[in-house]
Design a protein around this motif. Sequence first.
Motif, PDB file in Angstrom:
ATOM      1  N   MET A 112      -5.304  12.976   9.032  1.00 46.97           N
ATOM      2  CA  MET A 112      -5.553  12.952   7.606  1.00 46.97           C
ATOM      3  C   MET A 112      -6.131  11.582   7.208  1.00 46.97           C
ATOM      4  SD  MET A 112      -4.674  15.999   6.754  1.00 46.97           S
ATOM      5  CE  MET A 112      -4.895  15.951   5.023  1.00 46.97           C
ATOM      6  N   ILE A 113      -6.995  11.597   6.227  1.00 48.72           N
ATOM      7  CA  ILE A 113      -7.642  10.389   5.722  1.00 48.72           C
ATOM      8  C   ILE A 113      -6.883   9.887   4.490  1.00 48.72           C
ATOM      9  CG2 ILE A 113      -9.783   9.435   4.763  1.00 48.72           C
ATOM     10  CD1 ILE A 113     -10.114  10.293   7.658  1.00 48.72           C
ATOM     11  N   SER A 114      -6.542   8.614   4.502  1.00 41.99           N
ATOM     12  CA  SER A 114      -5.853   7.993   3.378  1.00 41.99           C
ATOM     13  C   SER A 114      -6.826   7.707   2.244  1.00 41.99           C
ATOM     14  CB  SER A 114      -5.199   6.690   3.842  1.00 41.99           C
ATOM     15  OG  SER A 114      -4.640   6.000   2.762  1.00 41.99           O
ATOM     16  N   ARG A 115      -6.358   7.863   1.015  1.00 43.58           N
ATOM     17  CA  ARG A 115      -7.173   7.576  -0.161  1.00 43.58           C
ATOM     18  C   ARG A 115      -7.113   6.111  -0.553  1.00 43.58           C
ATOM     19  NH1 ARG A 115      -8.549  12.073  -3.320  1.00 43.58           N
ATOM     20  NH2 ARG A 115      -7.742  14.026  -2.480  1.00 43.58           N
ATOM     21  N   VAL A 116      -6.146   5.369   0.011  1.00 42.33           N
ATOM     22  CA  VAL A 116      -5.941   3.991  -0.406  1.00 42.33           C
ATOM     23  C   VAL A 116      -5.456   3.148   0.763  1.00 42.33           C
ATOM     24  CG1 VAL A 116      -3.579   4.440  -1.230  1.00 42.33           C
ATOM     25  CG2 VAL A 116      -4.854   2.524  -2.180  1.00 42.33           C
ATOM     26  N   ASP A 117      -5.954   1.926   0.846  1.00 43.16           N
ATOM     27  CA  ASP A 117      -5.435   0.949   1.800  1.00 43.16           C
ATOM     28  C   ASP A 117      -5.643  -0.433   1.201  1.00 43.16           C
ATOM     29  OD1 ASP A 117      -8.053   0.152   2.325  1.00 43.16           O
ATOM     30  OD2 ASP A 117      -8.137   1.044   4.290  1.00 43.16           O
ATOM     31  N   CYS A 118      -5.434  -1.469   1.989  1.00 45.03           N
ATOM     32  CA  CYS A 118      -5.570  -2.812   1.427  1.00 45.03           C
ATOM     33  C   CYS A 118      -6.047  -3.803   2.474  1.00 45.03           C
ATOM     34  CB  CYS A 118      -4.265  -3.274   0.804  1.00 45.03           C
ATOM     35  SG  CYS A 118      -2.905  -3.492   1.937  1.00 45.03           S
ATOM     36  N   THR A 119      -6.539  -4.914   1.976  1.00 45.81           N
ATOM     37  CA  THR A 119      -6.989  -5.998   2.835  1.00 45.81           C
ATOM     38  C   THR A 119      -5.782  -6.789   3.340  1.00 45.81           C
ATOM     39  OG1 THR A 119      -7.157  -7.573   1.008  1.00 45.81           O
ATOM     40  CG2 THR A 119      -9.130  -6.233   1.501  1.00 45.81           C
ATOM     41  N   ASP A 120      -5.999  -7.612   4.347  1.00 45.63           N
ATOM     42  CA  ASP A 120      -4.923  -8.468   4.850  1.00 45.63           C
ATOM     43  C   ASP A 120      -4.435  -9.422   3.767  1.00 45.63           C
ATOM     44  OD1 ASP A 120      -4.970  -7.266   7.341  1.00 45.63           O
ATOM     45  OD2 ASP A 120      -6.265  -8.799   8.239  1.00 45.63           O
ATOM     46  N   LYS A 121      -5.350  -9.907   2.970  1.00 45.36           N
ATOM     47  CA  LYS A 121      -4.987 -10.814   1.875  1.00 45.36           C
ATOM     48  C   LYS A 121      -4.054 -10.113   0.881  1.00 45.36           C
ATOM     49  CE  LYS A 121      -7.234 -14.146  -1.180  1.00 45.36           C
ATOM     50  NZ  LYS A 121      -8.506 -14.682  -1.649  1.00 45.36           N
ATOM     51  N   ALA A 122      -4.330  -8.855   0.577  1.00 43.65           N
ATOM     52  CA  ALA A 122      -3.470  -8.083  -0.328  1.00 43.65           C
ATOM     53  C   ALA A 122      -2.106  -7.833   0.314  1.00 43.65           C
ATOM     54  CB  ALA A 122      -4.138  -6.769  -0.714  1.00 43.65           C
ATOM     55  N   LYS A 123      -2.091  -7.533   1.627  1.00 41.99           N
ATOM     56  CA  LYS A 123      -0.815  -7.323   2.322  1.00 41.99           C
ATOM     57  C   LYS A 123       0.068  -8.557   2.222  1.00 41.99           C
ATOM     58  CE  LYS A 123      -2.422  -4.044   5.789  1.00 41.99           C
ATOM     59  NZ  LYS A 123      -2.699  -3.808   7.211  1.00 41.99           N
ATOM     60  N   GLU A 124      -0.515  -9.727   2.418  1.00 39.04           N
ATOM     61  CA  GLU A 124       0.248 -10.975   2.337  1.00 39.04           C
ATOM     62  C   GLU A 124       0.836 -11.172   0.949  1.00 39.04           C
ATOM     63  OE1 GLU A 124      -2.211 -14.258   3.594  1.00 39.04           O
ATOM     64  OE2 GLU A 124      -2.728 -13.256   5.481  1.00 39.04           O
ATOM     65  N   LEU A 125       0.043 -10.913  -0.078  1.00 42.54           N
ATOM     66  CA  LEU A 125       0.536 -11.071  -1.439  1.00 42.54           C
ATOM     67  C   LEU A 125       1.617 -10.048  -1.759  1.00 42.54           C
ATOM     68  CD1 LEU A 125       0.519 -12.504  -4.130  1.00 42.54           C
ATOM     69  CD2 LEU A 125      -1.495 -11.131  -4.780  1.00 42.54           C
ATOM     70  N   ILE A 126       1.449  -8.829  -1.304  1.00 41.18           N
ATOM     71  CA  ILE A 126       2.470  -7.796  -1.525  1.00 41.18           C
ATOM     72  C   ILE A 126       3.787  -8.227  -0.887  1.00 41.18           C
ATOM     73  CG2 ILE A 126       3.174  -5.433  -0.935  1.00 41.18           C
ATOM     74  CD1 ILE A 126       0.130  -4.704  -1.209  1.00 41.18           C
ATOM     75  N   GLU A 127       3.736  -8.732   0.325  1.00 40.36           N
ATOM     76  CA  GLU A 127       4.973  -9.180   0.990  1.00 40.36           C
ATOM     77  C   GLU A 127       5.630 -10.326   0.229  1.00 40.36           C
ATOM     78  OE1 GLU A 127       6.637  -7.525   3.299  1.00 40.36           O
ATOM     79  OE2 GLU A 127       5.005  -6.075   3.088  1.00 40.36           O
ATOM     80  N   THR A 128       4.831 -11.252  -0.283  1.00 42.57           N
ATOM     81  CA  THR A 128       5.367 -12.348  -1.103  1.00 42.57           C
ATOM     82  C   THR A 128       6.069 -11.793  -2.342  1.00 42.57           C
ATOM     83  OG1 THR A 128       3.656 -13.885  -0.353  1.00 42.57           O
ATOM     84  CG2 THR A 128       4.735 -14.402  -2.449  1.00 42.57           C
ATOM     85  N   LEU A 129       5.425 -10.847  -3.000  1.00 42.20           N
ATOM     86  CA  LEU A 129       5.991 -10.263  -4.210  1.00 42.20           C
ATOM     87  C   LEU A 129       7.231  -9.420  -3.917  1.00 42.20           C
ATOM     88  CD1 LEU A 129       2.689  -9.287  -6.061  1.00 42.20           C
ATOM     89  CD2 LEU A 129       4.227 -11.195  -6.599  1.00 42.20           C
ATOM     90  N   LYS A 130       7.235  -8.714  -2.800  1.00 39.82           N
ATOM     91  CA  LYS A 130       8.409  -7.922  -2.425  1.00 39.82           C
ATOM     92  C   LYS A 130       9.609  -8.821  -2.142  1.00 39.82           C
ATOM     93  CE  LYS A 130       7.673  -4.180   0.286  1.00 39.82           C
ATOM     94  NZ  LYS A 130       7.072  -3.415   1.409  1.00 39.82           N
TER      95      LYS A 130
END
Length: 124
Positions: free
Chosen positions: A1-19
């Motif tokens: 299955m194809i995902s409709r959404v993903d993120c860049t490495d930069k976004a992943k880092e910020l998400i982890e900081t926020l989490k």
Amino acid sequence: MISRVDCTDKAKELIETLKTKHGDLMFYQAGGCCEGTQPQCFKKGEYYLRYKDVCIGTIEDCEFWVDKDLFEYWKHAHFELDVIDAIGAGGFSLEVPLGKTFKVNYRVFSQEEIDQLEEVKINL
């Protein structure tokens, strides 16, 4: 299955900081003016979804919801969550105090991808 959404490495880092700071998160993109044109990050459950809003997938275990009308307009497009070093139009998203703004890069799916898209979840 194809995902409709993903993120860049930069976004992943910020998400982890926020989490780490805020706990479980969610994203919402409205499609209206000002901050509605960019994805907003909230503590999970602190944004009240509207009838028929659409969850297009998850990023780093965070649901990514969009307004039902925005989904109709962009249902044939892939969303890639990214980050810029600037403060965007809105001030409600959790990344703003860090001098960051989430943004979405879009691209249209190929017909082959459309035939394999993951199902969405609709808020009823």
